[in-house]
Design a protein around this motif. Structure first.
Motif, PDB file in Angstrom:
ATOM      1  N   ILE A 178       0.810  -1.217   0.000  1.00 41.90           N
ATOM      2  CA  ILE A 178       0.000   0.000   0.000  1.00 41.90           C
ATOM      3  C   ILE A 178       0.847   1.272   0.000  1.00 41.90           C
ATOM      4  O   ILE A 178       0.323   2.353  -0.264  1.00 41.90           O
ATOM      5  CB  ILE A 178      -0.986   0.027   1.183  1.00 41.90           C
ATOM      6  N   SER A 179       2.143   1.168   0.262  1.00 42.17           N
ATOM      7  CA  SER A 179       3.006   2.348   0.184  1.00 42.17           C
ATOM      8  C   SER A 179       3.120   2.849  -1.256  1.00 42.17           C
ATOM      9  O   SER A 179       3.535   3.984  -1.492  1.00 42.17           O
ATOM     10  CB  SER A 179       4.398   2.049   0.742  1.00 42.17           C
ATOM     11  N   TRP A 180       2.739   1.990  -2.216  1.00 47.96           N
ATOM     12  CA  TRP A 180       2.805   2.329  -3.636  1.00 47.96           C
ATOM     13  C   TRP A 180       1.432   2.688  -4.203  1.00 47.96           C
ATOM     14  O   TRP A 180       1.272   2.766  -5.426  1.00 47.96           O
ATOM     15  CB  TRP A 180       3.366   1.161  -4.431  1.00 47.96           C
ATOM     16  N   ARG A 181       0.448   2.907  -3.371  1.00 51.05           N
ATOM     17  CA  ARG A 181      -0.915   3.100  -3.866  1.00 51.05           C
ATOM     18  C   ARG A 181      -1.001   4.221  -4.909  1.00 51.05           C
ATOM     19  O   ARG A 181      -1.645   4.071  -5.947  1.00 51.05           O
ATOM     20  CB  ARG A 181      -1.846   3.378  -2.689  1.00 51.05           C
ATOM     21  N   ALA A 182      -0.344   5.342  -4.646  1.00 51.21           N
ATOM     22  CA  ALA A 182      -0.393   6.461  -5.599  1.00 51.21           C
ATOM     23  C   ALA A 182       0.257   6.094  -6.924  1.00 51.21           C
ATOM     24  O   ALA A 182      -0.195   6.521  -7.992  1.00 51.21           O
ATOM     25  CB  ALA A 182       0.283   7.686  -4.997  1.00 51.21           C
ATOM     26  N   SER A 236       8.766 -10.151 -19.226  1.00 50.93           N
ATOM     27  CA  SER A 236       9.669  -9.083 -18.805  1.00 50.93           C
ATOM     28  C   SER A 236       8.888  -7.989 -18.107  1.00 50.93           C
ATOM     29  O   SER A 236       7.660  -7.917 -18.220  1.00 50.93           O
ATOM     30  CB  SER A 236      10.422  -8.491 -20.010  1.00 50.93           C
ATOM     31  N   CYS A 237       9.612  -7.146 -17.401  1.00 53.81           N
ATOM     32  CA  CYS A 237       8.974  -6.018 -16.713  1.00 53.81           C
ATOM     33  C   CYS A 237      10.025  -4.982 -16.377  1.00 53.81           C
ATOM     34  O   CYS A 237      11.232  -5.207 -16.524  1.00 53.81           O
ATOM     35  CB  CYS A 237       8.257  -6.493 -15.446  1.00 53.81           C
ATOM     36  N   VAL A 238       9.541  -3.840 -15.922  1.00 56.44           N
ATOM     37  CA  VAL A 238      10.391  -2.828 -15.293  1.00 56.44           C
ATOM     38  C   VAL A 238      10.215  -2.992 -13.791  1.00 56.44           C
ATOM     39  O   VAL A 238       9.092  -3.166 -13.305  1.00 56.44           O
ATOM     40  CB  VAL A 238       9.991  -1.410 -15.733  1.00 56.44           C
ATOM     41  N   VAL A 239      11.312  -2.937 -13.043  1.00 54.69           N
ATOM     42  CA  VAL A 239      11.246  -3.141 -11.602  1.00 54.69           C
ATOM     43  C   VAL A 239      11.669  -1.855 -10.891  1.00 54.69           C
ATOM     44  O   VAL A 239      12.654  -1.217 -11.259  1.00 54.69           O
ATOM     45  CB  VAL A 239      12.115  -4.346 -11.167  1.00 54.69           C
ATOM     46  N   VAL A 240      10.880  -1.482  -9.887  1.00 54.84           N
ATOM     47  CA  VAL A 240      11.106  -0.271  -9.101  1.00 54.84           C
ATOM     48  C   VAL A 240      11.143  -0.664  -7.632  1.00 54.84           C
ATOM     49  O   VAL A 240      10.276  -1.410  -7.164  1.00 54.84           O
ATOM     50  CB  VAL A 240       9.976   0.758  -9.325  1.00 54.84           C
ATOM     51  N   GLY A 241      12.139  -0.198  -6.898  1.00 57.30           N
ATOM     52  CA  GLY A 241      12.233  -0.552  -5.487  1.00 57.30           C
ATOM     53  C   GLY A 241      12.531   0.648  -4.616  1.00 57.30           C
ATOM     54  O   GLY A 241      13.251   1.567  -5.032  1.00 57.30           O
ATOM     55  N   HIS A 242      11.970   0.630  -3.406  1.00 53.53           N
ATOM     56  CA  HIS A 242      12.222   1.686  -2.421  1.00 53.53           C
ATOM     57  C   HIS A 242      12.803   1.080  -1.160  1.00 53.53           C
ATOM     58  O   HIS A 242      12.402  -0.010  -0.731  1.00 53.53           O
ATOM     59  CB  HIS A 242      10.931   2.417  -2.068  1.00 53.53           C
ATOM     60  N   LEU A 295       2.337  11.478  13.288  1.00 50.58           N
ATOM     61  CA  LEU A 295       2.294  10.922  11.944  1.00 50.58           C
ATOM     62  C   LEU A 295       2.740  11.986  10.939  1.00 50.58           C
ATOM     63  O   LEU A 295       2.447  13.169  11.109  1.00 50.58           O
ATOM     64  CB  LEU A 295       0.885  10.457  11.598  1.00 50.58           C
ATOM     65  N   PRO A 296       3.446  11.585   9.883  1.00 50.10           N
ATOM     66  CA  PRO A 296       3.832  12.551   8.852  1.00 50.10           C
ATOM     67  C   PRO A 296       2.597  13.178   8.202  1.00 50.10           C
ATOM     68  O   PRO A 296       1.502  12.613   8.255  1.00 50.10           O
ATOM     69  CB  PRO A 296       4.600  11.683   7.842  1.00 50.10           C
ATOM     70  N   PRO A 297       2.773  14.342   7.574  1.00 51.42           N
ATOM     71  CA  PRO A 297       1.627  15.039   6.974  1.00 51.42           C
ATOM     72  C   PRO A 297       0.880  14.222   5.935  1.00 51.42           C
ATOM     73  O   PRO A 297      -0.327  14.394   5.766  1.00 51.42           O
ATOM     74  CB  PRO A 297       2.280  16.279   6.336  1.00 51.42           C
ATOM     75  N   TRP A 298       1.562  13.336   5.241  1.00 49.80           N
ATOM     76  CA  TRP A 298       0.947  12.544   4.173  1.00 49.80           C
ATOM     77  C   TRP A 298       0.248  11.290   4.703  1.00 49.80           C
ATOM     78  O   TRP A 298      -0.434  10.594   3.939  1.00 49.80           O
ATOM     79  CB  TRP A 298       2.001  12.138   3.142  1.00 49.80           C
ATOM     80  N   MET A 299       0.444  10.950   5.959  1.00 51.27           N
ATOM     81  CA  MET A 299      -0.065   9.695   6.539  1.00 51.27           C
ATOM     82  C   MET A 299      -1.377   9.961   7.267  1.00 51.27           C
ATOM     83  O   MET A 299      -1.397  10.459   8.388  1.00 51.27           O
ATOM     84  CB  MET A 299       0.966   9.103   7.501  1.00 51.27           C
ATOM     85  N   ILE A 330       9.745   8.614   0.112  1.00 49.12           N
ATOM     86  CA  ILE A 330       9.616   9.574  -0.982  1.00 49.12           C
ATOM     87  C   ILE A 330       8.426   9.315  -1.888  1.00 49.12           C
ATOM     88  O   ILE A 330       7.773  10.241  -2.360  1.00 49.12           O
ATOM     89  CB  ILE A 330      10.945   9.636  -1.778  1.00 49.12           C
ATOM     90  N   GLN A 331       8.077   8.038  -2.135  1.00 47.95           N
ATOM     91  CA  GLN A 331       6.955   7.795  -3.039  1.00 47.95           C
ATOM     92  C   GLN A 331       5.614   8.140  -2.395  1.00 47.95           C
ATOM     93  O   GLN A 331       4.611   8.304  -3.088  1.00 47.95           O
ATOM     94  CB  GLN A 331       6.947   6.345  -3.550  1.00 47.95           C
ATOM     95  N   GLN A 332       5.611   8.280  -1.052  1.00 44.94           N
ATOM     96  CA  GLN A 332       4.402   8.712  -0.366  1.00 44.94           C
ATOM     97  C   GLN A 332       4.463  10.213  -0.045  1.00 44.94           C
ATOM     98  O   GLN A 332       3.469  10.925  -0.158  1.00 44.94           O
ATOM     99  CB  GLN A 332       4.201   7.894   0.911  1.00 44.94           C
ATOM    100  N   GLU A 333       5.640  10.681   0.351  1.00 46.81           N
ATOM    101  CA  GLU A 333       5.812  12.112   0.642  1.00 46.81           C
ATOM    102  C   GLU A 333       5.605  12.972  -0.600  1.00 46.81           C
ATOM    103  O   GLU A 333       4.996  14.043  -0.535  1.00 46.81           O
ATOM    104  CB  GLU A 333       7.236  12.373   1.145  1.00 46.81           C
ATOM    105  N   ARG A 334       6.166  12.522  -1.703  1.00 45.71           N
ATOM    106  CA  ARG A 334       6.187  13.319  -2.938  1.00 45.71           C
ATOM    107  C   ARG A 334       5.615  12.482  -4.089  1.00 45.71           C
ATOM    108  O   ARG A 334       6.269  12.275  -5.116  1.00 45.71           O
ATOM    109  CB  ARG A 334       7.615  13.752  -3.253  1.00 45.71           C
ATOM    110  N   ALA A 335       4.409  12.009  -3.895  1.00 45.97           N
ATOM    111  CA  ALA A 335       3.810  11.078  -4.853  1.00 45.97           C
ATOM    112  C   ALA A 335       3.765  11.659  -6.262  1.00 45.97           C
ATOM    113  O   ALA A 335       4.122  10.975  -7.239  1.00 45.97           O
ATOM    114  CB  ALA A 335       2.411  10.674  -4.391  1.00 45.97           C
ATOM    115  N   ASP A 336       3.342  12.896  -6.414  1.00 44.78           N
ATOM    116  CA  ASP A 336       3.212  13.476  -7.752  1.00 44.78           C
ATOM    117  C   ASP A 336       4.564  13.579  -8.445  1.00 44.78           C
ATOM    118  O   ASP A 336       4.682  13.291  -9.649  1.00 44.78           O
ATOM    119  CB  ASP A 336       2.557  14.859  -7.674  1.00 44.78           C
ATOM    120  N   GLU A 337       5.591  13.987  -7.691  1.00 45.73           N
ATOM    121  CA  GLU A 337       6.915  14.121  -8.288  1.00 45.73           C
ATOM    122  C   GLU A 337       7.488  12.765  -8.675  1.00 45.73           C
ATOM    123  O   GLU A 337       8.074  12.612  -9.756  1.00 45.73           O
ATOM    124  CB  GLU A 337       7.857  14.831  -7.317  1.00 45.73           C
TER     125      GLU A 337
END
Length: 335
Positions: free
Chosen positions: A39-43, A95-101, A213-217, A304-311
Motif C-alpha cells: 500500500i506504500s505504492w498506492r499512488a 519481462s517487466c520494469v522493476v522499481v524498489g524503495h 504521523l507525517p503530513p501525508w499519513m 519519498i513515493q508517499q511524501e512526494r507522490a506526484d513528483e
C-alpha cells in the motif's frame, strides 16, 4: 485497483495492482521496503495504471498478506529476486520494469543485475546500488566502522540479534509512528533519526515520544500498517537484515558485475538513510551502466513515493516513456 493472492513457486504473494484490464499493458513491479507494505505504492499503482501500465505492488516475503517463512536463511537476496522472477511468470509476462524503495531498492538492483533478460529496466528510490565488498561479511565491518567513528551502533547491526523484533512488536503502533516520523522530510532535522544509537540505548528510545504521523499519513492509512504488523509481526522483516552476511557469502559470483539495463535513481535531499548509504550515490554511474538520471528531490525525506507522490509519479512515467518498446508479453521463455 484491486488486491488479490497469487501462488508462485513455494510462496503465496498478496499484490495490489492497477491497469490489469489490458493484457498487453507493460508490467511494472513496485517493491516496498521496511517497514512498509504494498500500500506504500498506492499512488504509483493508480497513476501507472491510468497511464496504460500494469502496475503490481506485492507485499514482500515476510510482510502483510504474503507468506512468512521461518528463519533468516529464507530471506536471502537470491530468494527475494526469485520471488520477483516467479511473480513475473505468474502474471503471464516475460519481462517487466522493476522499481524498489528502501530495502526494495537493493532487491530491484539485484533483479536487474541477476536477470537482465527479465527485468528490462530498473529504478531505485532512496538506496543506491551498493556493490559487494571484497573484505568479508558486512555486519562486522559496519559495527567496527561505526564504533571507531564514535557513532555507537547502527540499527542494522542491532537487528542481527535473534530477538530484536520483540521490542518492535511490543507496541506496533508506537513503533510505526516513531519510524515514519523519524525518517520523514517534514520532521525537523534535529528530531530525525540518524540510524545510529549509543550503546545500550534502543532505537525507539532515540526517537521522541511525542512523534506524530507525517503530513501525508492519514489515520486510516496508518491503521492499515498497524493491523498488518500487529498480525504479521516484525520477525520476517528483520530477517531481511539478518540475511546480510548470508547474501555476501552467496553472491561471490556477482563480484564486480555491473547492472546493464536502463536505470533511474531518486533520493530525498533530507533522507536520513543517506547518512549510511549515501556514500554509494556518487559511484552509482560506475555500477549501473545504463543510468539515465540521478535525481535529488529538495526537502524530501525517506518515504519519498508517499511524501512526494506526484513528483515520483512524474519521474517514473518519464523514465518509462523513454524506454525502448517492450518485447512480447506472452509467457514463453520463462517456463
Amino acid at each position: 485497483m484491486r488486491t488479490r493472492l497469487i501462488k508462485t513457486d513455494g510462496l503465496v504473494q498478496q499484490v495490489l495492482e492497477g491497469g490489469f484490464e489490458n493484457d498487453n499493458a507493460p508490467l511494472v513491479l513496485l517493491i516496498h521496503g521496511f517497514p512498509e507494505l504494498a500500500i506504500s505504492w498506492r499512488a504509483q499503482v493508480q497513476a501507472l495504471g491510468a497511464a496504460g501500465y500494469h502496475a503490481v505492488a506485492p507485499d514482500m516475503r515476510g510482510y502483510g498478506g504474503t507468506d512468512k517463512p521461518e528463519g533468516a536463511a529464507a530471506y536471502s537476496i537470491l530468494n527475494l529476486v526469485g520471488d520477483m522472477v516467479d511473480l513475473v511468470r505468474a502474471l503471464g509476462k516475460t519481462s517487466c520494469v522493476v522499481v524498489g524503495h528502501d530495502w526494495g531498492a537493493p532487491v530491484a538492483w539485484h533483479c536487474a543485475l541477476l536477470r537482465p533478460d527479465v527485468f528490462r529496466a530498473v529504478a531505485g528510490l532512496s538506496v543506491p546500488f551498493q556493490p559487494r565488498r571484497t573484505k568479508g561479511p558486512p555486519t562486522a565491518a559496519m559495527a567496527a566502522i561505526t564504533k571507531r567513528a564514535g557513532l555507537g551502533d547502527l540499527y542494522i547491526v542491532r537487528f542481527q540479534a535473534a530477538d530484536a523484533h520483540r521490542a518492535l512488536e511490543a507496541d506496533p503502533a508506537t513503533t510505526l509512528r516513531k519510524l515514519f516520523y523519524a525518517y520523514d522530510g517534514a520532521t525537523p532535522a534535529a528530531r530525525k533519526s540518524t540510524g545510529f544509537m549509543p550503546e545500550g540505548v534502543a532505537l525507539l528510545d532515540t526517537i521522541a515520544d511525542d512523534a506524530t504521523l507525517p503530513p501525508w499519513m492519514g489515520a486510516d492509512h496508518f491503521e492499515e500498517y498497524v493491523q498488518a504488523f500487529s498480525s504479521g509481526g516484525f520477525s520476517g522483516p528483520l530477517n531481511w537484515y539478518r540475511a546480510l552476511d548470508l547474501n555476501w557469502s552467496q553472491t561471490a559470483f556477482l563480484q564486480d558485475q555491473r547492472i546493464t539495463p536502463p536505470a533511474l535513481f531518486v533520493v530525498g535531499q533530507d533522507d536520513p538513510v543517506r547518512h549510511y548509504a549515501g556514500g554509494a550515490e556518487a559511484g552509482l554511474k560506475d555500477w549501473a551502466l545504463g543510468l539515465t538520471r540521478s535525481v535529488v528531490v529538495p526537502g524530501a525525506g525517506h518515504w519519498i513515493q508517499q511524501e512526494r507522490a506526484d513528483e515520483v509519479n512524474a519521474l517514473l512515467l518519464a523514465f518509462l516513456g523513454g524506454l525502448p518498446a517492450k518485447p512480447s508479453s506472452q509467457a514463453q521463455g520463462l517456463g
